[in-house]
Design a protein around this motif. Structure first.
Motif, short mmCIF file in Angstrom:
data_model
loop_
_atom_site.label_atom_id
_atom_site.label_comp_id
_atom_site.label_asym_id
_atom_site.label_seq_id
_atom_site.Cartn_x
_atom_site.Cartn_y
_atom_site.Cartn_z
N SER A 241 0.83 -1.21 0.00
CA SER A 241 0.00 0.00 0.00
C SER A 241 0.85 1.26 0.00
O SER A 241 0.55 2.24 -0.68
N LYS A 242 1.92 1.20 0.78
CA LYS A 242 2.82 2.36 0.85
C LYS A 242 3.39 2.65 -0.55
O LYS A 242 3.37 3.79 -1.02
N LEU A 243 3.88 1.60 -1.21
CA LEU A 243 4.44 1.79 -2.55
C LEU A 243 3.37 2.28 -3.52
O LEU A 243 3.65 3.11 -4.39
N THR A 244 2.15 1.77 -3.36
CA THR A 244 1.07 2.22 -4.23
C THR A 244 0.87 3.72 -4.11
O THR A 244 0.77 4.43 -5.11
N THR B 96 -14.25 -2.84 -11.92
CA THR B 96 -13.34 -2.50 -13.02
C THR B 96 -13.58 -3.32 -14.28
O THR B 96 -12.68 -3.54 -15.07
N SER B 97 -14.82 -3.78 -14.47
CA SER B 97 -15.02 -4.68 -15.61
C SER B 97 -14.97 -3.94 -16.94
O SER B 97 -15.38 -2.78 -17.05
N ILE B 98 -14.43 -4.62 -17.93
CA ILE B 98 -14.49 -4.14 -19.31
C ILE B 98 -15.22 -5.23 -20.09
O ILE B 98 -14.76 -6.37 -20.13
N PHE B 99 -16.35 -4.91 -20.67
CA PHE B 99 -17.19 -5.88 -21.39
C PHE B 99 -17.42 -7.13 -20.53
O PHE B 99 -17.28 -8.25 -20.99
N GLY B 100 -17.71 -6.91 -19.27
CA GLY B 100 -18.03 -8.02 -18.40
C GLY B 100 -16.83 -8.75 -17.83
O GLY B 100 -16.96 -9.60 -16.95
N LEU B 101 -15.62 -8.42 -18.31
CA LEU B 101 -14.41 -9.06 -17.78
C LEU B 101 -13.77 -8.15 -16.74
O LEU B 101 -13.54 -6.98 -17.00
N SER B 102 -13.50 -8.73 -15.58
CA SER B 102 -12.92 -7.91 -14.53
C SER B 102 -11.50 -8.39 -14.22
O SER B 102 -11.29 -9.56 -13.97
N PHE B 103 -10.55 -7.45 -14.32
CA PHE B 103 -9.15 -7.84 -14.07
C PHE B 103 -8.68 -7.44 -12.69
O PHE B 103 -7.82 -8.06 -12.11
N PHE B 104 -9.24 -6.35 -12.18
CA PHE B 104 -8.77 -5.83 -10.91
C PHE B 104 -9.92 -5.81 -9.91
O PHE B 104 -11.04 -5.50 -10.25
N ASP B 105 -9.58 -6.12 -8.67
CA ASP B 105 -10.50 -5.88 -7.58
C ASP B 105 -9.88 -4.76 -6.75
O ASP B 105 -8.84 -4.96 -6.12
N LEU B 106 -10.51 -3.60 -6.76
CA LEU B 106 -9.86 -2.44 -6.15
C LEU B 106 -9.70 -2.57 -4.64
O LEU B 106 -8.92 -1.85 -4.03
N ASP B 107 -10.45 -3.49 -4.04
CA ASP B 107 -10.30 -3.67 -2.59
C ASP B 107 -9.09 -4.54 -2.25
O ASP B 107 -8.65 -4.57 -1.11
N ASN B 108 -8.57 -5.20 -3.25
CA ASN B 108 -7.38 -6.01 -3.03
C ASN B 108 -6.13 -5.15 -3.24
O ASN B 108 -5.90 -4.64 -4.33
N THR C 59 -3.01 -5.67 -3.63
CA THR C 59 -2.08 -6.05 -4.69
C THR C 59 -2.63 -5.70 -6.06
O THR C 59 -1.92 -5.19 -6.92
N HIS C 60 -3.92 -5.94 -6.25
CA HIS C 60 -4.55 -5.57 -7.52
C HIS C 60 -4.46 -4.07 -7.74
O HIS C 60 -4.15 -3.59 -8.82
N PHE C 61 -4.75 -3.33 -6.66
CA PHE C 61 -4.73 -1.89 -6.79
C PHE C 61 -3.31 -1.40 -7.09
O PHE C 61 -3.11 -0.48 -7.88
N TYR C 62 -2.34 -2.07 -6.47
CA TYR C 62 -0.94 -1.77 -6.75
C TYR C 62 -0.66 -1.89 -8.25
O TYR C 62 -0.06 -1.01 -8.86
N TYR C 63 -1.11 -2.99 -8.84
CA TYR C 63 -0.85 -3.19 -10.27
C TYR C 63 -1.59 -2.18 -11.14
O TYR C 63 -1.08 -1.75 -12.17
N LEU C 64 -2.78 -1.82 -10.71
CA LEU C 64 -3.51 -0.80 -11.46
C LEU C 64 -2.73 0.52 -11.48
O LEU C 64 -2.60 1.18 -12.51
N CYS C 65 -2.17 0.87 -10.32
CA CYS C 65 -1.43 2.14 -10.24
C CYS C 65 -0.12 2.05 -11.01
O CYS C 65 0.31 3.01 -11.65
N LEU C 66 0.52 0.88 -10.95
CA LEU C 66 1.75 0.69 -11.71
C LEU C 66 1.48 0.84 -13.20
O LEU C 66 2.21 1.52 -13.92
#
Ligand SMILES: Nc1ncnc2c1ncn2[C@@H]1O[C@H](COP(=O)(O)OP(=O)(O)O)[C@@H](O)[C@H]1O
Ligand SMILES: [Mg+2]
Lengths: 259, 320
Positions: free
Chosen positions: B34-37, B151-163, B165-172
């Motif tokens: 989270s800190k790095l995010t 965060t779904s795009i056409f029904g596909l969800s790649f990120f869960d913003l509450d997670n 690590t997922h949020f980290y990757y979104l920000c990266l």
């Protein structure tokens, strides 16, 4: 040195009672002049006569206090500064005015790109259009800077920087060239090159040349204007001006024996 | 100064793979993730400021206005108890921030230099007091975001913003995209004119460019991205708060940009990480961390004339 004033000669640029005051100082005081297409119009006068001020008004850099500027019959003194260049009025400055940190080619590319369009294209690479580079290269070749193409502008000699500035103006494909002492600080060979260049260019453009080198001005000018203290003294062909007793007086009064 | 592309490439190839792998080693430690995010989010903000200040020569002390706006806008336009789509709202927020920047830029960009600094600061302070004094916007305490977007795009969800690590990757990913975008922008035809204006505005006008429009465009782009960073911040912590809008936020971002190497874009990431790294370590060592931090920053800025990016380039050049 004679000009055959034929009927199809066109007034490109005209000033009517042009004035520029700095507070109480009348840098330019009621100057009315006509500049013809495909002619070189020399402007001489002692320091502080208002020559640079006149060019600065003609290119939109300053706004006149009074008076009009007509370009092809339209009043343009109120338009925005950048619009002057778009109408084909190009300008080189008395104090070298280039992009010192960029290469000579890039300096000219900036000048060319404006009329090529796509200036607000955020993603298209600036290097993507070959023609643009070619036109910029041609402009450098014209002024004899072809060999300096990829050098950083800050690293070429002072005289070459003056040449670069002329190349930049040419790269904008202007109709009018306003040149403020382009040969100041140049060596003899470089000046000779510019004189040759101007001799060729004056058949294609309307050129207004402010210059201290009298030999150059006499050789090049179709029309010659003498200015003193912000005022127009006389205009005519070179021989007419040379024979004018008031000119001798004005210059002798300055202790400047150029004629 | 013109930053050379090689050092930037080294940086990109070192930083992003490392950042990509890091969460694998920090699996147990969501605190560091989270800190790095949060540092990456701020780096994105600093990057948008770096473009304005370093590349366009538009010095602003009001950039945090857009950072805060990114957060407040989300609270204003999203329904309170319903998950909206992240991408759609990214678009909305960037567009609204761009529209606001268009209006403010129109006024601010008529001035330059010290006057522009003062006016941008004035606008930012007005916004700050507007939000911190109004009860509807939660005053000094700010507001909570109860539901995070999906965060779904056409029904596909790649990120869960509450997670985390997922949020980290979104920000990266956001940081990477922003860097790539700025690289393209700087290289573009538009970028050529922006460089020209930065180096010699008078000359550029005399060549026929309406420099005001180019500055306005740059201002709008940087502000929209600044708002995006604020939006990410709000999603990470689940709240908005007037301190996001404070002039000190603009000020620290400016210091990070200078520290990293103004105008280098990638230096914004370096500057932010070094600044935040120092902040974090000194804070744990001593109560008077601000004093030491200030001294260290001054020393570094004086030592590295063109920031850390400039210093790295000098080192790499010497070795060739
Ligand atoms: N920006 C300015 N502010 C105040 N006075 C100026 C400015 N520019 C020129 N002047 C004054 O106007 C007069 C004419 O200057 P200038 O046009 O540069 O003369 P020239 O180019 O013929 O040597 C000079 O007295 C100069 O000091
Ligand atoms: Mg002069």
């Amino acid at each position: 040195m004679n000009t055959q004033v034929s009927l199809d000669i066109q007034v490109m640029l005209e000033t009517q009672g042009l004035c520029k005051y700095w507070g109480g100082l009348k840098a330019l005081d009621g100057v009315s002049l006509q500049f013809y297409d495909k002619q070189l119009h020399g402007i001489v006068g002692p320091n502080g006569a208002g020559k640079s001020t006149l060019l600065n008004l003609l290119c939109g850099h300053y706004k006149p206090t009074h008076g009009r500027i007509m370009h092809k019959g339209e009043a343009i003194e109120a338009i925005k500064p950048h619009a002057f260049a778009r109408r084909g009025i190009g300008r080189s400055f008395q104090k070298t005015n280039i992009y010192p940190g960029a290469s000579c080619l890039e300096n000219c590319c900036v000048a060319v790109q404006r009329r090529m369009g796509g200036n607000f294209n955020l993603l298209r690479s600036r290097y993507s259009q070959k023609v643009l580079d070619e036109i910029a290269s041609d402009a450098l070749d014209k002024v004899g800077l072809g060999a300096r193409r990829d050098q950083i502008a800050a690293q070429i000699s002072y005289g070459e920087q003056r040449q670069l500035e002329i190349a930049m103006v040419l790269a904008t494909a202007p109709q009018v060239l306003l040149l403020d002492e382009p040969m100041a600080g140049m060596g003899h060979e470089e000046s000779q090159l510019i004189i040759e260049l101007l001799n060729r260019l004056k058949r294609e453009y309307c050129i207004v040349l402010v210059e201290h080198d009298m030999d150059a001005v006499f050789e090049l000018s179709d029309q010659l204007t003498v200015m003193v203290d912000g005022q127009h003294l006389t205009t005519g062909t070179v021989s007419q001006v040379r024979d004018n007793p008031r000119v001798k007086e004005a210059y002798l009064g300055q202790g400047d024996e150029v004629f | 100064m013109l930053f050379n592309k090689r050092t930037e490439r080294y940086f990109i190839w070192l930083f992003f793979p490392l950042a990509l792998l890091l969460p694998l080693f920090l699996e147990q430690n969501t605190f560091y993730v989270s800190k790095l995010t949060s540092v990456m989010i701020f780096a994105l903000f600093v990057m948008s400021l770096d473009y304005l200040v370093g590349r366009c020569g538009l010095i602003t002390l009001g950039h945090a206005m857009f950072y805060g706006l990114g957060g407040y806008l989300f609270w204003m336009i999203a329904p309170e108890y319903e998950a909206v789509n992240f991408w759609v709202y990214t678009f909305y927020i960037c567009m609204i921030a761009a529209a606001v920047a268009l209006v403010i830029g129109f006024l601010v960009l008529r001035t330059s230099g010290i006057y522009m600094i003062m006016i941008t600061l004035a606008f930012a302070q007005m916004t700050f007091y507007f939000f911190s004094d109004s009860i509807e916007f939660g005053g000094n305490d700010g507001l909570f975001i109860y539901v995070k977007p999906e965060t779904s795009i056409f029904g596909l969800s790649f990120f869960d913003l509450d997670n985390p690590t997922h949020f980290y990757y979104l920000c990266l990913l956001s940081l990477f995209n922003t860097l790539v975008f700025f690289r393209l922008l700087i290289r573009s035809r538009f970028g050529r004119v922006v460089d020209a204006i930065h180096e010699n505005p008078g000359r550029t006008t005399a060549l026929g460019y309406n420099i005001f429009l180019f500055r306005l465009m740059s201002y709008v782009i940087a502000s929209a991205l600044g708002a995006y960073a604020g939006y990410l911040f709000t999603l990470q912590y689940g709240f908005v708060n007037p301190s996001m809008l404070a002039w000190t936020t603009s000020g620290s971002a400016l210091v990070m940009s200078i520290l990293g190497g103004m105008g280098s874009i990638y230096g914004a990431v370096l500057g932010t990480f070094v600044y935040e790294g120092l902040h974090y370590s000194l804070e744990h060592l001593t109560e008077h961390w601000l004093l030491f931090m200030g001294a260290l920053i001054i020393a570094m800025v004086m030592l590295f004339k063109n920031g850390i990016a400039g210093y790295m380039e000098k080192l790499l050049e010497k070795r060739v």
